[in-house]
Design an enzyme around this catalytic site. Structure first.
Site, PDB file in Angstrom:
ATOM      1  N   SER B  78      20.686  19.671   2.967  1.00  0.00           N
ATOM      2  CA  SER B  78      20.278  18.329   3.365  1.00  0.00           C
ATOM      3  C   SER B  78      19.020  17.875   2.630  1.00  0.00           C
ATOM      4  O   SER B  78      18.705  16.693   2.606  1.00  0.00           O
ATOM      5  CB  SER B  78      20.005  18.270   4.872  1.00  0.00           C
ATOM      6  OG  SER B  78      21.188  18.433   5.594  1.00  0.00           O
ATOM      7  N   GLY B 254      24.334  17.127   5.806  1.00  0.00           N
ATOM      8  CA  GLY B 254      24.291  16.951   4.365  1.00  0.00           C
ATOM      9  C   GLY B 254      23.210  15.961   4.015  1.00  0.00           C
ATOM     10  O   GLY B 254      22.565  15.396   4.899  1.00  0.00           O
ATOM     11  N   GLY B 256      21.213  12.635   2.081  1.00  0.00           N
ATOM     12  CA  GLY B 256      21.375  11.248   1.638  1.00  0.00           C
ATOM     13  C   GLY B 256      21.738  10.258   2.715  1.00  0.00           C
ATOM     14  O   GLY B 256      21.783  10.566   3.907  1.00  0.00           O
ATOM     15  N   CYS B 281      24.443  16.027  12.629  1.00  0.00           N
ATOM     16  CA  CYS B 281      23.482  15.428  11.706  1.00  0.00           C
ATOM     17  C   CYS B 281      24.156  14.358  10.848  1.00  0.00           C
ATOM     18  O   CYS B 281      24.582  13.339  11.379  1.00  0.00           O
ATOM     19  CB  CYS B 281      22.799  16.507  10.872  1.00  0.00           C
ATOM     20  SG  CYS B 281      21.301  15.890  10.092  1.00  0.00           S
ATOM     21  N   LEU B 282      24.304  14.606   9.548  1.00  0.00           N
ATOM     22  CA  LEU B 282      24.985  13.620   8.714  1.00  0.00           C
ATOM     23  C   LEU B 282      26.381  13.364   9.279  1.00  0.00           C
ATOM     24  O   LEU B 282      26.871  12.231   9.291  1.00  0.00           O
ATOM     25  CB  LEU B 282      25.088  14.120   7.266  1.00  0.00           C
ATOM     26  CG  LEU B 282      25.829  13.203   6.299  1.00  0.00           C
ATOM     27  CD1 LEU B 282      25.023  11.944   6.018  1.00  0.00           C
ATOM     28  CD2 LEU B 282      26.139  13.921   4.970  1.00  0.00           C
ATOM     29  N   GLN B 285      26.246  10.810  11.851  1.00  0.00           N
ATOM     30  CA  GLN B 285      26.088   9.464  11.307  1.00  0.00           C
ATOM     31  C   GLN B 285      27.410   8.955  10.734  1.00  0.00           C
ATOM     32  O   GLN B 285      27.774   7.783  10.909  1.00  0.00           O
ATOM     33  CB  GLN B 285      25.001   9.456  10.225  1.00  0.00           C
ATOM     34  CG  GLN B 285      23.606   9.825  10.774  1.00  0.00           C
ATOM     35  CD  GLN B 285      22.659  10.343   9.696  1.00  0.00           C
ATOM     36  OE1 GLN B 285      22.997  10.373   8.511  1.00  0.00           O
ATOM     37  NE2 GLN B 285      21.471  10.775  10.120  1.00  0.00           N
ATOM     38  N   ASN B 323      16.432  17.330  10.990  1.00  0.00           N
ATOM     39  CA  ASN B 323      16.200  17.093   9.574  1.00  0.00           C
ATOM     40  C   ASN B 323      16.999  15.878   9.175  1.00  0.00           C
ATOM     41  O   ASN B 323      18.110  15.989   8.698  1.00  0.00           O
ATOM     42  CB  ASN B 323      16.620  18.323   8.769  1.00  0.00           C
ATOM     43  CG  ASN B 323      16.488  18.078   7.284  1.00  0.00           C
ATOM     44  OD1 ASN B 323      15.872  17.095   6.862  1.00  0.00           O
ATOM     45  ND2 ASN B 323      17.070  18.950   6.482  1.00  0.00           N
ATOM     46  N   HIS B 366      20.330  19.788  15.117  1.00  0.00           N
ATOM     47  CA  HIS B 366      21.068  20.936  14.575  1.00  0.00           C
ATOM     48  C   HIS B 366      21.270  22.017  15.623  1.00  0.00           C
ATOM     49  O   HIS B 366      20.381  22.848  15.818  1.00  0.00           O
ATOM     50  CB  HIS B 366      20.299  21.516  13.378  1.00  0.00           C
ATOM     51  CG  HIS B 366      20.360  20.654  12.181  1.00  0.00           C
ATOM     52  ND1 HIS B 366      21.302  20.810  11.190  1.00  0.00           N
ATOM     53  CD2 HIS B 366      19.621  19.579  11.824  1.00  0.00           C
ATOM     54  CE1 HIS B 366      21.136  19.891  10.258  1.00  0.00           C
ATOM     55  NE2 HIS B 366      20.116  19.118  10.620  1.00  0.00           N
ATOM     56  N   GLU B 368      22.934  24.588  15.370  1.00  0.00           N
ATOM     57  CA  GLU B 368      23.008  25.909  14.746  1.00  0.00           C
ATOM     58  C   GLU B 368      21.604  26.480  14.487  1.00  0.00           C
ATOM     59  O   GLU B 368      21.474  27.622  14.056  1.00  0.00           O
ATOM     60  CB  GLU B 368      23.801  25.841  13.437  1.00  0.00           C
ATOM     61  CG  GLU B 368      23.063  25.287  12.224  1.00  0.00           C
ATOM     62  CD  GLU B 368      22.918  23.766  12.218  1.00  0.00           C
ATOM     63  OE1 GLU B 368      23.298  23.128  13.219  1.00  0.00           O
ATOM     64  OE2 GLU B 368      22.411  23.220  11.224  1.00  0.00           O
TER      65      GLU B 368
END
Ligand SMILES: Nc1ncnc2c1ncn2[C@@H]1O[C@H](COP(=O)(O)OP(=O)(O)O)[C@@H](O)[C@H]1O
Ligand SMILES: Nc1ncnc2c1ncn2[C@@H]1O[C@H](COP(=O)(O)OP(=O)(O)O)[C@@H](O)[C@H]1O
Ligand SMILES: [Mg+2]
Ligand SMILES: [Mg+2]
Lengths: 1064, 394
Positions: B78, B254, B256, B281-282, B285, B323, B366, B368
């Protein structure tokens, strides 16, 4: 879930006197929690026996009881106050034990008092080692193999069953690891188990497989009733398992743990507090294998603790405050983080490193065993903050104010290598310095790591420092200076290495623009804006301490708690800060003690958590540009900085530096007394043994000998034999021929003490304190009565006269503490201290008078007349009498002398206060932990010179029905005076103590400090068995009087304290 | 109150303090170190020493506040395209080891620390931080005032910047920072995409994991629960996913801007209701965008191991690892069928969503961990419960 509306009144139990294992941290946590409760509209009732605490101030609690912390007294307070709740987790082990006792007695149930926060069941599960083990096994948390033993034989069998492995022996229900220890081999195990069983109130020890050498890691957890958990902080002990966390050098956060290891232990800690059902704060200790991810749970403390105080100061997160709110029913996420104004339900992120170094009392106990282990021996600690480990470590090292100079120790520098290695292999208070010294002599870091069990990381860091020292030694360039400062070296250390004055180093540094910047302790590593005034220095680019145009004054704190400089000075510091703020002056505090209220984030307008050295204070002064610095509150630490600060151009508020200097220099002071015609003990300086002989001839025996160099803890002594004087002088001169030894005539008589406030013209007189023990026993170790009951009016008048003369002559502006001895109806001055003394909180509390506030105003320039105390103003006598009783921690210091003498040995004090003296005395000695009436016979064993005096005391005890035992000489005296007693030979007497037959020991020593003497062994046996050990006739007589009064049924009801009148 | 020592008057000099540049460069020479630089587009330039690879590298400058876990940060994909400033000052104290790696190599563009430990003291540590960074070709600097950079980014928002080793003209570095493309314009996922699917065998449910730069921790958590895990390159077609007959799908983290992955979102939309889906996370989104919601960029993101997240259903708070720079716009969820399940207690942003009827849900943080708290590993169990309910496989 918002706060419970049914809780309107709460009783908070304090932790009592300062002892080893239970110091000022509980005043810090307790007063923070009390404020959090008051904020919620809860009426706070506080009970504590320690007058030198902020928590017993009317600003902190609504109703205050300074009463003995015994179940009986606290039960009476509960009856009188009828609170809905009781918060026992703020008063250390004392608070927990009391709550447990009140519960067992059925008091809580009968009065409908609910234990708030962590329930008693959880406390039991956490405290009882066996229950705890069972609980850990139930939830699958690993604990080292162990058994609970009630006899030494069981312990030996267990260690043999582990293949004769090393075991650790720990008694149930004691503090600071009292009576515990590591042992290997049949005999050692037997002995340690026997000692542990004896010290445990329930006669049990836990015998456990030793994991000495593993990493010792602590977690501070908060949990609410909804099971939300956070880890406020983790801490890594630099000294691995085997050294008590209280005696370990500690870093926060951990530095050698991988994230996996850290998260594994954090998670385990959560599971543990969950299983116990903690609602509030809890400390969890783990042992982690340095070579794998194996770990063991060592113990939990389901309460606020020394570690939680350290974690609070290390992170800026107010653990006690949040724990108190949880106890009222709040959920973690409903509580506000006072620093970021966000939620309190998050985990602080640090962007600096914190190092704690303990402060040990071996300077006062030369004869004591300096090795450290599972039993805590330190009295206090310092904390330092830096951006790197080396920086924080060096700051901490220059804060401890021991005999070290930074990482360098003059005595170790002279030691041979084998002696140094011994100090590395066997943990002792000097280990850090021994490692550094060996590195200087080229020892390999790996070898040192292997010998000490300290993680190589820390040794390598020390080696980097030693390399930097070498560079500094040969290179005075600006670049090197910059690198050295960035690593944390103090100017004084650089000066020593470069053989030049510190001022020169400072000048070069400033010329080059190398000065520190200040960074904020904000709980969030800069992620959010923070509203907190808590700073530390470092050598970097950005300075965050913004300029504040309002006028300010800097108050110097007193550093680590040590014998002779305890919590009393923090009390004064905090009050000075308050009165500055009330006077509209910004109060800036510099201090390095994490256990204190003065270093709480909202005590002052600005807190600089910094070493108390000239260099570090000068930096703060440069930054803040104060109207001046207040040096009268932080004990000797602050006072000693007055001269060098003044020399560097810093204005000192209050009494002038010249006067301070006179009072500190005995020669100059005696000269002044001579000029004023004030009597003082006759004396002189011995530069040689011959001079000493002459002095003894002139003064006569006994004499008071003061070597300016403390010899293995043998500071001031009263000496009865000429040969001993010669020996002492010879020994002192051998260490440092340039420093003469002071020899004074010993004046036996009543000792008086006054804490007055002067402005050079007017004098404010709170009253006179009278010591129970004759002069010769340090004022800090005497039982002190205020107001003095037995002072002749002429003596009192003379005392006031002398005070006024000193006030004028020294142009006092602030405190004037004077100690007197009344000898042959003449009043002599023993010494004067132009600073707040140890007894200021005691008399402030008895009088209900804001003495520190008044003194602070005087230091800011007000006259006493302005403040409404014109002329020689005497406070009206209080309606009650206070008795200050010292408390010792000798049972925790193996081999330490117990007898009272001119060198202070007590770690704390309690106060008994009541309408009449016998009741106050009774409360005082009960609060100090004496058993009254004694649990067995009185054993008498007194030096020849005290034999005649002991007869009436013995007679009284006998009349009270207490059986008398006596050693041969004393027995003969008693019998010839017609007092029946059972004579015992010394070994029999010792045995009688061990068997529990003796309930009080009266032992006036012939000569102290000699562990081979029988008297010494009797005294040690008495303290180790927790029976009163009375070493002067006056103390023994007082004990008899209290027993007699008890017979007459003196009223012993707790009474709330009254607050001070507001300052005029 | 007027008395002021003359010392106080002398203070001006020290106020304007910043270390003489000559002192600094001399100092570096003494230490036999190359200088190292970080320059931001807004003109902030800091100089320290180089502890990583030679050369120069540019990206978005971000900071993270985790105190442990630098090896995991270094290998978290990420961070692709970013220069990471560590707020905790002492880094590398326990070395670097392959066992702490979250992906095959670091994808970040630079690493900034206050002090890099010159040695490693840990049974698992294999390389020192500096050895590792050099070996991986990461430009990295130490001996800088990282707190100052953190405060700068916090106040002014994330900035483009360059990190460089060696002698450079500061103005040129700033100019270079200004000419960098906006991170949102970069196809970072392509950089981190795996070439081949990865299979972690297991006896249980078959879970497809969409890899747009995942931390292997996600796959490992599933494997640890007995799943057969197939990690697929993030840009695969729906048919390829379905061809594997998975019992559930995880969309991982991931780098961006999620807007650049709207193609992936469109594909995922067709899977709603056909498979239990869990986004992280990503992935969270992307799922939100698939549902038609919007995402936006936070001023300086959330990065660290200490973010409190409230779960609405239980009223419980978990401390999470975060993150991310982007977040789901709460208002735009209206009418998508998704509701907010988790919320950040610091700034109230959306931390988790769930479809009202379908087994599709996701979290911004996260679960994990690695690095960070393991408080949320139960979310993987919850996802597998969805799988069991739906497919009847364990
Ligand atoms: N099994 C063990 N092996 C080695 N050292 C131990 C063991 N258990 C405890 N210790 C040491 O003894 C110290 C005190 O033990 P602890 O259980 O924490 O008691 P206390 O209640 O006095 O804090 C610990 O800090 C640790 O260093
Ligand atoms: N000349 C003396 N005669 C009798 N007692 C003395 C004499 N000098 C000191 N003392 C005793 O020793 C104690 C400590 O001495 P002091 O000078 O006050 O030292 P400190 O600075 O440690 O307080 C006093 O409290 C007093 O009891
Ligand atoms: Mg402990
Ligand atoms: Mg004294």
């Amino acid at each position: 879930m918002p706060r419970r509306p049914d809780i309107r009144k709460v009783l908070v139990i304090g932790s009592g006197p300062i002892t080893i294992g239970q110091a000022a941290e509980f005043d810090y946590s307790g007063s923070q929690a009390c404020r959090a409760l008051s904020e919620e509209g809860v009426e706070v009732v506080l009970v504590n026996s320690n007058p030198a605490t902020i928590m017993t101030d009317p600003e902190v609690a609504d109703r205050i009881y300074i009463e003995p912390l015994t179940p009986e007294f606290v039960a009476r307070v509960l009856e009188a106050e009828r609170p809905q709740g009781l918060l026992p987790t703020l008063g250390g082990q004392t608070g927990l034990n009391l709550a447990a006792a009140l519960d067992r007695m059925g008091v809580l149930a009968a009065l409908g008092v609910e234990v708030l926060g962590t329930p008693l069941s959880a406390i039991h599960k956490g405290e009882d080692r066996e229950l705890f083990r069972a609980e850990m096994q139930r939830i699958g948390q690993p604990v080292p193999e162990s058994i609970v033993a009630s006899t030494p034989e069981e312990a030996v069998d267990f260690s043999l069953s582990l293949g004769d492995a090393e075991v650790v022996i720990r008694p149930a229900f004691t503090l600071g690891g009292t009576g515990g220890g590591l042992a290997r081999g049949r005999e050692a195990v037997w002995e340690a188990a026997e000692r542990g069983i004896r010290t445990s109130p329930i006669g049990q020890v836990l015998v456990e497989r030793s994991v000495a050498g593993w990493k010792e890691i602590e977690y501070e957890i908060l949990r609410d009733a909804d099971d939300n958990c956070i880890a406020v902080c983790n801490m890594e002990n630099v000294d691995p398992m085997g050294v008590h966390t209280g005696d370990s050098i500690v870093v926060a956060p951990s530095l050698t743990l991988s994230d996996r290891e850290h998260q594994m232990l954090r998670r385990a800690a959560f599971e543990i507090v969950r299983a116990l059902g903690v609602e509030g704060g809890c400390n969890v200790q783990f042992a982690l294998d340095p070579n794998s991810e194996r770990y063991y749970v060592i113990e939990v403390n389901p309460r606020l603790s020394r570690s939680s105080a350290l974690a609070s100061k290390a992170t800026g997160y107010p653990i006690a405050r949040v724990a108190a709110k949880i106890a009222l029913g709040y959920r973690l996420w409903e509580i506000q983080n006072s620093i970021t104004r966000g939620t309190a339900c998050f985990e602080p992120a640090l962007d600096y490193v914190v190092v704690k170094i303990p402060r040990w009392p071996f300077d006062k106990f030369g004869e004591a065993d300096r090795r450290i282990g599972t039993q805590m021996k330190s009295t206090g600690e310092v904390m330092a903050i830096g951006r790197t480990f080396t920086e924080a470590l060096l700051k901490a090292a220059r804060s401890v104010e021991s005999t070290n100079r930074g990482l360098w120790h003059p005595a170790l520098a002279r030691m041979d290598e084998e002696a140094l290695w011994e100090r590395v292999r066997t943990p002792c208070d000097e280990r850090l310095w021994a490692v550094a010294e060996l590195l200087r002599r080229g020892a390999g870091p790996e070898e040192l790591a292997a010998a000490s069990g300290i993680d190589p990381f820390f040794i390598w860091e020390l080696e980097r420092l030693v390399r930097m020292e070498r560079r500094v030694e040969r290179d005075r360039s600006t670049q090197t200076l910059w690198m050295a400062k960035r690593m944390g070296l103090g100017d004084a250390e650089i000066a020593r290495l470069q053989h030049r004055p510190e001022e020169e180093v400072r000048a070069q540094r400033e010329e080059a623009g190398i000065v520190p910047v200040y960074k904020l302790v904000d709980t969030c590593a800069g992620e959010f804006p923070a509203a907190t005034p808590y700073y530390y220095s470092t050598y970097e680019e950005e300075d965050e301490a913004e300029e504040d145009p309002r006028p300010c004054a800097v108050v110097l704190g007193s550093g680590p708690i040590r014998i002779g400089q305890g919590i009393e000075f923090d009390y004064s510091t905090v009050h000075a800060v308050r009165s500055l703020r009330e006077a509209g002056v910004r109060a800036v505090v510099v201090n390095n003690n994490p256990e204190t209220v003065s270093t709480d984030f909202d005590t002052s307008d600005r807190l600089y958590f910094e070493p108390l050295t000239v260099e570090d204070v000068l930096h703060v002064v440069r930054k803040e540009r104060p109207v001046g610095v207040l040096v009268q509150f932080g004990g000797q630490t602050a006072l000693n900085l007055a001269v060098p600060l003044a020399r560097a151009g810093v204005p000192i508020l209050g009494t002038s530096v010249e006067s301070l200097d006179i009072s500190e220099d005995r020669r100059k002071f005696y000269l002044l007394l001579d000029q004023l015609g004030i009597p003082h003990p006759d004396g002189g300086m011995a530069h040689s043994v011959e001079e000493a002989k002459q002095l003894v001839r002139r003064l006569g025996l006994p004499v008071v000998v003061r070597p300016s160099y403390v010899l293995g803890g043998r500071g001031m002594r009263i000496v009865y034999e000429a040969e001993e004087v010669e020996e002492l002088v010879a020994a002192a001169l051998a260490v440092d021929p340039a420093r003469p030894v002071l020899v004074d005539a010993y004046l036996r008589g009543q000792e008086l003490e006054v804490d007055a406030i002067g402005d050079g013209v007017n004098l404010l007189l709170p009253g006179i304190m009278e010591h129970v023990e004759a002069a010769g026993v340090h004022s800090g170790d005497s039982i002190s009565i205020f107001p003095a009951p037995n002072v002749l009016p002429e003596v009192a008048e003379r005392v006031v006269e002398i005070l006024q003369e000193l006030n004028r002559a020294l142009r006092v502006q602030g405190f004037l503490n004077v100690q007197f001895v009344v000898h042959d109806y003449r009043v002599y001055v023993l010494e004067a201290n132009l600073r707040a003394s140890r007894t200021v909180p005691f008399i402030s509390k008895v009088l209900g008078a804001p003495l520190v506030q008044i003194a602070t105003r005087v230091m800011l320039g007000s006259s006493l007349t302005d403040l409404g105390y014109p002329g020689v103003y005497r406070f009206p006598a209080p309606r009650r009498v206070g008795v200050k009783v010292p408390v010792f921690s000798s049972e925790k210091l193996m081999g330490a002398e117990v007898a009272l003498g001119p060198e202070m040995r007590s770690t704390g004090e309690v106060m008994g206060i009541d309408r009449n003296l016998p009741a106050a005395l009774y409360k005082g000695i009960v609060a100090a932990g004496w058993t009254v009436p004694p649990s067995g016979a009185a054993l008498l064993s007194v030096a020849r010179r005290a034999r005649r005096g002991v007869v009436p005391i013995a007679r009284r005890l006998q009349a009270l029905g207490i059986p008398l035992l006596a050693t041969p000489g004393t027995a003969a005296t008693l019998q010839s005076a017609g007092v029946p007693c059972r004579p015992l030979l010394y070994p029999e007497a010792l045995e009688a103590i061990r068997r529990g037959e003796v309930g009080v020991l009266i032992n006036v020593p012939t000569a102290g400090h000699d562990p081979r003497r029988w008297g010494f062994r009797l005294r040690r046996a008495a303290v180790e068995h927790r029976i009163p050990c009375l070493t002067t006739l006056e103390t023994a007589q007082l004990y008899g009087e209290v027993l007699a009064a008890l017979r007459e049924e003196v009223l012993l009801a707790p009474q709330p304290m009254t607050g001070p009148a507001p300052l005029a | 109150m007027e008395a002021r020592g003359d010392l106080c008057a002398r203070r001006e000099k020290t106020r304007a303090f910043s270390l003489h540049p000559e002192v600094y460069s001399d100092t570096l020479q003494c230490m036999n170190m190359q200088p190292g630089w970080l320059a931001l587009e807004d003109g902030l330039v800091v100089r320290g020493i180089s502890i990583g690879a030679e050369g120069i590298s540019g990206g978005e400058v971000v900071f993270t506040t985790g105190m442990t876990g630098y090896p995991e940060v270094l290998t978290d994909p990420s961070y692709a395209g970013q220069i990471v400033v560590m707020s905790f000052p002492m880094m590398g104290t326990y070395g670097v080891s392959p066992q702490w790696a979250e992906s095959r190599r670091p994808f970040l563009r630079g690493f900034v620390v206050r002090e890099a430990s010159p040695y490693t003291s840990h049974w698992a540590g294999r390389l020192t931080l500096s050895e590792y960074l050099r070996g991986q070709g990461i430009v990295a600097i130490a001996e800088v005032d990282t707190r100052r950079i953190v405060r700068h980014l916090r106040t002014h928002g994330l900035r483009r910047g360059v990190i460089a080793a060696g002698e450079w003209d500061p103005d040129e570095l700033v100019a270079r920072a200004r000419s960098l493309p906006d991170l949102a314009e970069e196809d970072l996922v392509v950089e981190v995409l795996p070439e081949e699917p990865i299979l972690l065998p297991g006896p249980g449910a078959r879970i497809a994991v969409l890899d747009c730069g995942i931390k292997m921790g996600i796959a490992r958590e599933l494997a640890a629960r007995g799943c057969e895990v197939i990690v697929l390159p993030g840009l695969v077609e729906v048919e390829e996913i379905l061809a594997l007959h998975p019992h559930g799908l995880v969309v991982g983290n991931g780098p961006g801007d999620p807007r650049r992955l709207d193609a992936v979102a469109q594909r995922l939309r067709t899977l709603f209701g056909r498979l239990p889906i869990f986004g992280v996370c990503l992935g969270h989104q992307i799922l939100a965008r698939a549902a038609g919601a919007k995402t936006f960029k936070l001023p300086f993101g959330h990065r660290g191991s200490n973010h409190p997240v409230l779960e609405h259903a239980t009223g419980r708070v978990r401390i999470t690892t975060q993150n991310h720079s982007y977040a789901v716009d709460e208002g735009s969820l209206v009418g998508t069928g998704f509701v907010v399940t988790h919320r950040n207690l610091h700034d109230g942003t959306v931390e988790g969503i769930r479809h009202q009827h379908l087994p599709v849900w996701s979290v911004q943080f996260h679960p994990e961990a690695r690095p960070g708290p393991r408080d949320s590993r139960d979310l993987f169990d919850r996802f597998l419960e969805d799988v069991v309910q739906r497919a009847g496989v364990r």
